[in-house]
Design an enzyme around this catalytic site. Structure first.
Site: not given
Ligand code: NAD
Length: 419
Positions: A109
């Site tokens: 990471k």
């Molecule tokens: P992103 O940045 O695209 O979206 C995150 C969302 O969460 C946004 O809508 C943001 O406004 C919201 N957010 C941020 N802080 C917040 C809070 N305090 N309360 C409520 N909402 C809040 O991120 P993502 O890529 O969708 O990732 C989201 C989660 O999924 C993370 O934990 C990430 O590690 C995990 N993840 C992502 C992927 C991927 O392929 N993008 C893969 C595996 C895991």
């Protein structure tokens, strides 16, 4: 309480979860010592000149937890709250995630302490290219392949790939995943994590014999994962009644019009204020009377404080570490079925694996083939975890950890200790 939890070490929580699995497996002290700490951790500090001429110093990290099953794989997070402690925890989670779905990667990471929304596009590109250069000693298709995470996008991945390629003197498309399709990205990668969430949710609802028609869903976080999960769950016949972003959410018990909501978000830059629903807080969203709750934002959202009030039958933990260990115990007592993060969001890394394979072969697959293969791998993992859970009388998270830790321990043992 939320503040207290933030202060608690995320890495200590990750190690505690590992210790529990190691206890179940009866790992030796030597095996535990090899697996419960990260292999390498790199912290970099670097300057970037902003467009107004001022120079800013940024801090970035890249951590490898364990690479005995293959090259290091894991996302890059851009967040003002990023710490080395959190990056180490998330790197460890990546090791178990790759192992639980049986893809040949180790866990990594990284990221930069930055609020990407506070930068211009040009500044973001400079931060990204300089950060990539600083950590380049670890990167490469056979060594460490970054991907997007919170706050990073396919465009950020394209800049990293291009930076690596400029250093190499030729295109190295397999150096990152989650890139745009135009530069060696994979069909289906953008929505892979949300698609995995959808496949698993549908499988769990079948297993739980949920008969509600339609089953209702609340999604916290409307980013890359949350948006595609909401859309795909809706397409699969579930009713999405609530979604949120960091500023708050909206709720309509008769179902949200997701197209209209997207339009509203494009126009207003946020979810709140959508006319065809009521505004709610993120805290309220988590406690709604829904069949399925999908936390898809950040860590520590379901805690011992709100777990007694969660009314969902199923939680698909799309965000890493969204549920704390204390909340796990309360949810298990209350018979809430949990698909744990290392399984729930593994669709992202599975299709990243497909992207890496396609780049190395320079032969690209149709989206249908990708989705079919994703469905196969993630469904296989779901039933392996479920069988372990039933046979060993473990909750789903412990079962996933036991399977994953066993596989990494086996790889570590069979490789032996050099020299
Ligand atoms: P992103 O940045 O695209 O979206 C995150 C969302 O969460 C946004 O809508 C943001 O406004 C919201 N957010 C941020 N802080 C917040 C809070 N305090 N309360 C409520 N909402 C809040 O991120 P993502 O890529 O969708 O990732 C989201 C989660 O999924 C993370 O934990 C990430 O590690 C995990 N993840 C992502 C992927 C991927 O392929 N993008 C893969 C595996 C895991």
């Amino acid at each position: 309480m939320a503040v207290e939890l933030q202060k608690r070490s995320a890495y200590a929580v990750a190690q505690k979860r590992f210790d529990e699995a190691a206890d179940v497996l009866g790992l030796s002290e030597d095996e535990r010592r090899l697996l419960r700490d990260v292999k390498r951790e790199l912290t970099v500090h670097f300057p970037v000149r902003h467009e107004d001429g001022s120079v800013h110093l940024y801090t970035g990290f890249r951590v490898h937890h364990n690479i005995n099953r293959g090259p290091a794989k894991g996302g890059l997070r851009y967040s003002p709250d990023l710490t080395l402690d959190l990056v180490k925890a998330l790197a460890m989670l990546m090791t178990w995630k790759c192992a639980v779905v049986r893809i040949p990667f180790g866990g990594a990471k990284g990221g930069v302490v930055v609020d990407p929304r506070a930068l211009t596009r040009g500044e973001l590109e400079h931060v990204t290219r300089r950060y990539a250069t600083e950590i380049a000693l670890l990167l490469g298709p056979e060594r460490d392949i970054p991907a997007p995470d919170l706050g990073t996008t396919p465009e950020v991945m394209a800049w990293i790939m291009d930076t690596m390629s400029m250093h190499a003197g030729h295109s190295v498309t397999a150096s990152v995943t989650g890139k745009p399709v135009d530069v060696g990205g994979s069909e289906g990668r953008q929505e892979a994590a949300g698609r995995g969430v959808t496949y698993l949710t549908l499988e769990a609802l079948k297993y739980l014999q949920v008969t509600e028609q339609p089953a209702t869903v609340a999604v916290q976080g409307f980013g890359q994962v949350g948006r595609s999960a909401a859309r795909l769950l809706h397409e699969a016949g579930l009713m999405v009644v609530a979604v949120s972003d960091s500023r708050g959410g909206v709720y309509n018990p008769t179902g949200l019009d997701l197209d209209a909501l997207e339009e509203h978000r494009r126009f207003r830059g946020q979810i709140s204020g959508f006319k065809k629903a009521d505004d709610i807080s993120n805290a309220e969203l988590l406690e709604l009377p829904v069949t399925v709750l999908v936390p898809a934002a950040i860590e520590d959202q379901i805690t011992e404080q709100n777990a007694p009030r969660i009314r969902a039958r199923l939680i698909t933990e799309a965000a890493n570490a969204a549920v704390t260990p204390e909340a796990d115990a309360i949810l298990a007592d209350r018979d809430v079925f949990l698909i744990p993060d290392i399984l729930a969001n593994s669709g992202g890394v599975i299709v990243s694996y497909f992207e890496w394979v396609q780049d190395l072969q320079e032969f690209f697959w149709e989206e249908e083939e990708i989705n079919t293969k994703l469905h196969h791998l993630i469904t296989r993992a779901f039933y392996e975890v479920l069988h372990t859970s039933v046979n060993r009388r473990l909750d789903m998270r412990r079962a996933a950890y036991v399977l994953a830790v066993q596989r990494v321990a086996n790889a570590t043992n069979v490789r032996g200790i050099y020299p």
